[in-house]
Design a protein around this motif. Structure first.
Motif, PDB file in Angstrom:
ATOM      1  N   GLY A  22      67.687  29.785   9.365  1.00  0.00           N
ATOM      2  CA  GLY A  22      67.399  30.763   8.250  1.00  0.00           C
ATOM      3  C   GLY A  22      67.631  32.001   8.300  1.00  0.00           C
ATOM      4  O   GLY A  22      67.517  32.901   7.441  1.00  0.00           O
ATOM      5  N   THR A  23      68.315  32.519   9.308  1.00  0.00           N
ATOM      6  CA  THR A  23      68.627  33.853   9.646  1.00  0.00           C
ATOM      7  C   THR A  23      69.903  34.251  10.220  1.00  0.00           C
ATOM      8  O   THR A  23      70.764  33.315  10.551  1.00  0.00           O
ATOM      9  CB  THR A  23      67.737  34.742  10.638  1.00  0.00           C
ATOM     10  N   ARG A  24      70.251  35.599  10.226  1.00  0.00           N
ATOM     11  CA  ARG A  24      71.469  36.021  10.965  1.00  0.00           C
ATOM     12  C   ARG A  24      70.930  36.868  11.919  1.00  0.00           C
ATOM     13  O   ARG A  24      70.274  37.765  11.922  1.00  0.00           O
ATOM     14  CB  ARG A  24      72.504  36.806  10.050  1.00  0.00           C
ATOM     15  N   ILE A  25      71.729  36.733  13.120  1.00  0.00           N
ATOM     16  CA  ILE A  25      71.430  37.656  14.208  1.00  0.00           C
ATOM     17  C   ILE A  25      72.377  39.282  14.306  1.00  0.00           C
ATOM     18  O   ILE A  25      73.307  39.123  14.269  1.00  0.00           O
ATOM     19  CB  ILE A  25      71.839  37.122  15.853  1.00  0.00           C
ATOM     20  N   LEU A  26      71.723  40.352  14.371  1.00  0.00           N
ATOM     21  CA  LEU A  26      72.164  41.523  14.081  1.00  0.00           C
ATOM     22  C   LEU A  26      72.262  42.017  15.575  1.00  0.00           C
ATOM     23  O   LEU A  26      73.300  42.970  15.809  1.00  0.00           O
ATOM     24  CB  LEU A  26      71.361  42.318  13.409  1.00  0.00           C
ATOM     25  N   GLU A  27      71.580  41.964  16.644  1.00  0.00           N
ATOM     26  CA  GLU A  27      71.517  42.494  17.714  1.00  0.00           C
ATOM     27  C   GLU A  27      70.625  41.728  18.756  1.00  0.00           C
ATOM     28  O   GLU A  27      69.838  40.721  18.508  1.00  0.00           O
ATOM     29  CB  GLU A  27      70.977  43.994  17.670  1.00  0.00           C
ATOM     30  N   GLN A  28      70.913  41.849  20.066  1.00  0.00           N
ATOM     31  CA  GLN A  28      70.101  41.107  21.048  1.00  0.00           C
ATOM     32  C   GLN A  28      69.832  42.068  22.118  1.00  0.00           C
ATOM     33  O   GLN A  28      70.429  43.145  22.143  1.00  0.00           O
ATOM     34  CB  GLN A  28      70.821  39.765  21.790  1.00  0.00           C
ATOM     35  N   GLN A  29      68.559  41.852  22.832  1.00  0.00           N
ATOM     36  CA  GLN A  29      68.211  42.321  24.123  1.00  0.00           C
ATOM     37  C   GLN A  29      67.916  41.727  25.410  1.00  0.00           C
ATOM     38  O   GLN A  29      67.560  40.459  25.187  1.00  0.00           O
ATOM     39  CB  GLN A  29      67.360  43.447  23.970  1.00  0.00           C
ATOM     40  N   GLY A  30      68.044  42.088  26.521  1.00  0.00           N
ATOM     41  CA  GLY A  30      67.983  41.064  27.616  1.00  0.00           C
ATOM     42  C   GLY A  30      68.882  41.534  28.988  1.00  0.00           C
ATOM     43  O   GLY A  30      69.689  42.394  28.529  1.00  0.00           O
TER      44      GLY A  30
END
Length: 236
Positions: free
Chosen positions: A152-160
């Motif tokens: 149900g979403t879009r990923i804009l950024e990630q961290q890790g």
């Protein structure tokens, strides 16, 4: 951590942030990392680390984090490594909120409203209901919740990578007992103990693997420094 510090315990199972505190304040050592079934993007993997992701509804007009300045955000908890520490560190890293020496980075310097939902599922509900514009989801939540959010979403950024739980040992634990204890705990990763360990350690436990604080906690240390966060400040 205090039990390790004052000699009342020699071994402890800890999540990443308390493990870092035990290393820093009790002189303890990280001996083992928990390998777990986690989600990396769309793939389920076995790893001692995972990632968390900034997500917006699919129909959202926002295409990147920069466009969310002045909008509303939901974090699961102010003491969550993947749900707050790493995301705040990432915002500082990207230059969206200031990181000042000796001061805790404030998400309100970027967002107009900051909500702590009490968990990833609660923040997902807030996003679906339009109460916030963006939230965070992590790869160590239940696969059902994770896939529901990503559908149900879009990923804009990630961290890790965000480190998993760790086995921490006191510096007072001497050889040969130290090695014997670590080997015994490693042995609990055998398939016949899987159900036991999933009830005791985490529901996605697979096994333990040898590591060190420098190897396992490096990214956490970096995010804590970027965000100016100190665990002891949040205990009062």
């Amino acid at each position: 951590m205090e039990a390790l510090r004052f000699g009342n315990a020699q071994v402890a199972f800890m999540s990443a942030w308390p493990a870092q505190l035990a290393v820093q304040m009790a002189g303890a050592e990280v001996a083992l990392a928990e390998v777990r079934e986690v989600m990396h993007g769309q793939e389920k993997v076995e790893a001692p680390y995972y990632f968390s992701y900034w997500v917006v509804p699919k129909e959202s007009p926002y295409q990147d984090l920069a466009s969310l300045r002045g909008k509303k955000v939901c974090f699961p908890s102010p003491i969550s490594t993947s749900g707050y520490v790493a995301p705040i560190g990432r915002l500082v890293e990207l230059g969206y909120i200031p990181g000042e020496t000796g001061k805790e980075a404030d998400p309100k310097a970027f967002f107009s409203e900051v909500l702590f939902g009490g968990g990833y599922a609660q923040c997902w509900q807030a996003l679906k209901q339009g109460q916030v514009d963006v939230t965070v989801i992590a790869g160590d939540v239940s696969e059902k919740l994770y896939r529901e959010v990503l559908e149900g979403t879009r990923i804009l950024e990630q961290q890790g990578p965000v480190p998993s739980h760790a086995v921490v040992v006191s510096k007072a634990l001497q050889e040969p007992l130290r090695t014997q204890v670590i080997e015994a705990i490693e042995g609990l990763g055998a398939p016949e103990y899987r159900d036991l360990m999933r009830g005791f350690i985490s529901a996605i436990f697979v096994r333990f693997q040898r590591t060190s604080a420098q190897e396992h906690l490096a990214t956490l240390q970096r995010y804590l420094k970027l965000a100016g966060l100190k665990f002891t400040e949040r205990l009062g």
